[in-house]
Motif scaffolding. Structure first.
Motif, PDB file in Angstrom:
ATOM      1  N   UNK A   4      -4.405   4.869 -13.510  1.00 50.27           N
ATOM      2  CA  UNK A   4      -4.411   6.072 -12.680  1.00 50.27           C
ATOM      3  C   UNK A   4      -3.106   6.849 -12.741  1.00 50.27           C
ATOM      4  N   UNK A   5      -1.975   6.123 -12.815  1.00 49.70           N
ATOM      5  CA  UNK A   5      -0.673   6.786 -12.693  1.00 49.70           C
ATOM      6  C   UNK A   5       0.222   6.640 -13.923  1.00 49.70           C
ATOM      7  N   UNK A   6      -0.224   5.876 -14.920  1.00 46.98           N
ATOM      8  CA  UNK A   6       0.639   5.584 -16.057  1.00 46.98           C
ATOM      9  C   UNK A   6       1.041   6.785 -16.877  1.00 46.98           C
ATOM     10  N   UNK A  45       0.822  -1.204   0.000  1.00 49.87           N
ATOM     11  CA  UNK A  45       0.000   0.000   0.000  1.00 49.87           C
ATOM     12  C   UNK A  45       0.862   1.261   0.000  1.00 49.87           C
ATOM     13  N   UNK A  46       1.763   1.343  -0.963  1.00 51.58           N
ATOM     14  CA  UNK A  46       2.656   2.493  -1.011  1.00 51.58           C
ATOM     15  C   UNK A  46       1.899   3.730  -1.503  1.00 51.58           C
ATOM     16  N   UNK A  77      -0.344   0.436  -5.335  1.00 52.62           N
ATOM     17  CA  UNK A  77      -0.426   1.532  -4.362  1.00 52.62           C
ATOM     18  C   UNK A  77      -1.711   1.487  -3.546  1.00 52.62           C
ATOM     19  N   UNK A  78      -1.737   2.297  -2.511  1.00 46.49           N
ATOM     20  CA  UNK A  78      -2.829   2.227  -1.535  1.00 46.49           C
ATOM     21  C   UNK A  78      -4.179   2.590  -2.127  1.00 46.49           C
ATOM     22  N   UNK A  79      -4.191   3.354  -3.218  1.00 45.02           N
ATOM     23  CA  UNK A  79      -5.457   3.811  -3.781  1.00 45.02           C
ATOM     24  C   UNK A  79      -5.825   3.088  -5.071  1.00 45.02           C
ATOM     25  N   UNK A  80      -5.250   1.911  -5.289  1.00 47.01           N
ATOM     26  CA  UNK A  80      -5.552   1.117  -6.494  1.00 47.01           C
ATOM     27  C   UNK A  80      -5.862  -0.321  -6.118  1.00 47.01           C
ATOM     28  N   UNK A  81      -6.824  -0.905  -6.784  1.00 46.90           N
ATOM     29  CA  UNK A  81      -7.208  -2.296  -6.514  1.00 46.90           C
ATOM     30  C   UNK A  81      -6.136  -3.264  -6.980  1.00 46.90           C
TER      31      UNK A  81
END
Length: 347
Positions: free
Chosen positions: A274-276, A241-242, A262-266
């Motif tokens: 989300x972050x790509x 959960x980084x 990460x902590x905000x992704x399933x």
């Protein structure tokens, strides 16, 4: 494309010829040069030879100079233990910080007085002399709060964060001031990027707010120092959960190397979505599976990561942390072949 071009393309969120790849072959590479762990950990010539041998023997796309997590704490006089067949670590029975009052003793020091820091700089010089412009040279540095934990111990540090957060925060800044000059020297030695290990920025260790209060400021300063030296910042964090969002805000990294979503992704697919477009993604094959499970299970992890995160570029296939130091190289080779075949991009 050569490896430098391939990785650079991925870091710019563009599509290279294939997915770049690097199983993190650190301590395991000592076996390629017939060295024991203590020699490899303390002798720059031997250590660099091991890293260079991985580039010669395997078709990896970058060199990441991870030696161990006790390189930095040496600068404050922490006694180090050098086991025969595993990574060096602090002498946990004799930490530099023995009680909360000792944080005040942690001041900025001269990195040039640290044998281990200077040895790492020498390693990077040797890697750059052979591979600059051919493979990216990425210098691995433990972040300031992690380094501080090597001078105390993690359990006691966590308690101290609640008992006297100001003392810990002040010491973290003093450590960061030293790391800034050290990172600058690594850049000047030929590194193309600094990969900061920010292990504390994960839900398995502390809250996002606590990390922001304690380490985001020092990391922001360190990241700017690296940019001022003309190098890229990267992050490595193999915790669960980084905190991608908090770290991207503080560091503005070109890439994040990670093991868990990460902590905000399933899952990894949501992480890509989300972050790509904000950061290149590196990972995330479980290192332990190099020694447990079947070849088919290992291969499936590799292809699953490619399926989840490689579309449109911006992805590097890697282990989510260091490849096991006593494992066979067989599964590293399998990962590389999968990147070259399954990971090929098609017009």
């Amino acid at each position: 494309m050569n490896s430098f071009e391939r990785v650079t393309t991925a870091l710019h969120h563009q599509v290279p010829d294939r997915v770049p790849v690097y199983p993190i072959l650190s301590g395991v590479n000592r076996r390629l040069v017939g060295a024991d762990y203590p020699t490899w950990s303390t002798n720059a010539e031997v250590c660099a030879a091991g890293f260079l041998k991985t580039a010669e023997q395997f078709d990896i796309d970058c060199l990441v100079s991870l030696i161990d997590l006790s390189v930095e704490c040496d600068a404050w006089g922490q006694k180090i233990v050098y086991p025969e067949n595993e990574a060096a670590h602090p002498d946990y029975a004799h930490p530099v910080i023995q009680d909360i009052d000792d944080y005040a003793k942690i001041q900025k020091v001269d990195y040039r007085q640290s044998k281990r820091m200077m040895m790492h700089i020498d390693v990077v010089k040797r890697l750059a002399a052979e591979k600059k412009g051919k493979l990216p040279i990425i210098a691995f540095v433990f972040g300031p709060l992690g380094t501080l934990s090597m001078l105390r111990n993690q359990q006691e540090l966590y308690m101290d964060l609640y008992d006297d957060p100001d003392a810990v925060r002040d010491a973290t800044w003093r450590v960061a001031e030293t790391l800034a000059e050290y990172a600058g020297a690594l850049c000047d030695a030929g590194a193309d990027a600094i990969m900061w290990d920010t292990l504390m920025a994960s839900g398995s260790i502390m809250s996002k707010q606590m990390w922001t209060d304690m380490e985001a400021g020092p990391m922001r300063m360190l990241a700017q120092t690296v940019r001022d030296h003309g190098c890229l910042n990267m992050i490595h964090n193999c915790g669960q959960k980084i905190y991608f969002d908090a770290q991207i805000e503080a560091v503005q990294p070109a890439a994040i190397s990670f093991l868990y979503p990460p902590d905000d992704c399933r899952d990894f697919a949501e992480c890509k979505e989300k972050y790509g477009d904000k950061v290149a993604l590196i990972g995330c094959v479980t290192p332990a599976n190099a020694v447990v499970g079947t070849d088919a299970e290992w291969d499936q992890q590799c292809t699953d990561q490619i399926d989840a995160m490689a579309k449109g570029g911006g992805f590097i296939l890697a282990t989510g942390c260091e490849y096991p130091a006593n494992a066979s190289f067989d599964r590293a080779e399998r990962m590389i072949r999968i990147a070259q075949t399954y990971g090929a991009y098609h017009p």
